[in-house]
Every structure is written in C-alpha cells, then in structure tokens.
Scaffold this motif. Sequence first.
Motif, PDB file in Angstrom:
ATOM      1  N   ASP A 136       0.831  -1.202   0.000  1.00 59.96           N
ATOM      2  CA  ASP A 136       0.000   0.000   0.000  1.00 59.96           C
ATOM      3  C   ASP A 136       0.868   1.257   0.000  1.00 59.96           C
ATOM      4  O   ASP A 136       0.570   2.243  -0.666  1.00 59.96           O
ATOM      5  N   TRP A 153       3.948   5.778  -5.670  1.00 58.00           N
ATOM      6  CA  TRP A 153       3.817   5.876  -7.125  1.00 58.00           C
ATOM      7  C   TRP A 153       2.728   6.878  -7.513  1.00 58.00           C
ATOM      8  O   TRP A 153       2.890   7.623  -8.475  1.00 58.00           O
ATOM      9  N   ASN A 154       1.640   6.913  -6.771  1.00 62.58           N
ATOM     10  CA  ASN A 154       0.587   7.900  -7.044  1.00 62.58           C
ATOM     11  C   ASN A 154       1.097   9.322  -6.855  1.00 62.58           C
ATOM     12  O   ASN A 154       0.803  10.222  -7.642  1.00 62.58           O
ATOM     13  N   ILE A 155       1.891   9.526  -5.804  1.00 62.51           N
ATOM     14  CA  ILE A 155       2.467  10.856  -5.552  1.00 62.51           C
ATOM     15  C   ILE A 155       3.415  11.236  -6.695  1.00 62.51           C
ATOM     16  O   ILE A 155       3.371  12.359  -7.213  1.00 62.51           O
ATOM     17  N   ASN A 182       3.523  10.094  -9.840  1.00 55.44           N
ATOM     18  CA  ASN A 182       2.765  10.330 -11.079  1.00 55.44           C
ATOM     19  C   ASN A 182       2.032  11.660 -11.039  1.00 55.44           C
ATOM     20  O   ASN A 182       2.003  12.398 -12.031  1.00 55.44           O
ATOM     21  N   ASN A 183       1.446  11.983  -9.894  1.00 53.65           N
ATOM     22  CA  ASN A 183       0.720  13.242  -9.771  1.00 53.65           C
ATOM     23  C   ASN A 183       1.680  14.422  -9.908  1.00 53.65           C
ATOM     24  O   ASN A 183       1.382  15.413 -10.584  1.00 53.65           O
ATOM     25  N   GLN A 184       2.849  14.343  -9.277  1.00 56.74           N
ATOM     26  CA  GLN A 184       3.815  15.438  -9.372  1.00 56.74           C
ATOM     27  C   GLN A 184       4.366  15.579 -10.790  1.00 56.74           C
ATOM     28  O   GLN A 184       4.593  16.703 -11.263  1.00 56.74           O
ATOM     29  N   ASN A 185       4.602  14.478 -11.481  1.00 60.78           N
ATOM     30  CA  ASN A 185       5.052  14.560 -12.876  1.00 60.78           C
ATOM     31  C   ASN A 185       4.015  15.276 -13.737  1.00 60.78           C
ATOM     32  O   ASN A 185       4.350  16.124 -14.566  1.00 60.78           O
ATOM     33  N   GLU A 241       3.918   1.523  -1.231  1.00 60.17           N
ATOM     34  CA  GLU A 241       4.509   1.648  -2.564  1.00 60.17           C
ATOM     35  C   GLU A 241       3.508   2.247  -3.545  1.00 60.17           C
ATOM     36  O   GLU A 241       3.852   3.123  -4.343  1.00 60.17           O
ATOM     37  N   SER A 242       2.284   1.827  -3.472  1.00 58.23           N
ATOM     38  CA  SER A 242       1.230   2.356  -4.343  1.00 58.23           C
ATOM     39  C   SER A 242       1.010   3.840  -4.074  1.00 58.23           C
ATOM     40  O   SER A 242       0.854   4.633  -5.009  1.00 58.23           O
ATOM     41  N   ILE A 243       1.030   4.223  -2.814  1.00 58.10           N
ATOM     42  CA  ILE A 243       0.854   5.643  -2.460  1.00 58.10           C
ATOM     43  C   ILE A 243       2.012   6.462  -3.020  1.00 58.10           C
ATOM     44  O   ILE A 243       1.821   7.550  -3.579  1.00 58.10           O
TER      45      ILE A 243
END
Length: 107
Positions: free
Chosen positions: A4, A10-12, A14-17, A6-8
Amino acid sequence: AVEDFESILWNIINNQNFQIHMFRNYLNPDGYYLGDTEETMREKVIREEMKEEMKEEMKEEMKEEKKEESKEEMKEEMKEETDDSAGVNLMSGLALASSVVAVSFLF
C-alpha cells in the motif's frame, strides 16, 4: 502494508510529474524551456537568426528602392528642366525669325 505504501508513493510521483508538465506548459506555451534538446534549441536559434537576416535584407532593399526612386525623380526633374529650356530656345528662335521677316518687309 508495504504494498500500500509503494502504491501511495507511485501515485504521488505520477501526480507530481503531471503537475510539472502542466506548470511548464503554462509558463512557456511556445516550448522555449530549458528542457529542450540541444538540436531543437539549435534549430530555434538558427530560425531566429534567419529572421533577423531577412529583416536586414528587407531594410537594404527598401533603401535601394528609395535610392532608385530618388534617381527617377531627379531624372524627371532634369527632363522637365530640359523641356522648359527647349521651349525657351524654340520661342527665341521664332522671335528671331519673325524679326528677320519684319526687317525684310521694311526694305
């Protein structure tokens, strides 16, 4: 729990990119940002230099056209002056001829 986390993360990321790309495009919509490749920047610089050269050439052409127009105007003025002096010469010649005719009638 680690999955969980790691998923959080990656979401952060992707959102920042996404935010970085949106903000970069907002700040510079023409694409002149520092992240351009060297070749792309070189092409842009060359394009700008060509624009400047074309502006200079156009200025030179306009100067040449103005010089040609000035020369044509001077030629026209000279022609008009020549035409006027030719008219004066003609009138002088006619006056001389008429005075000769008048004198010949007297004798």
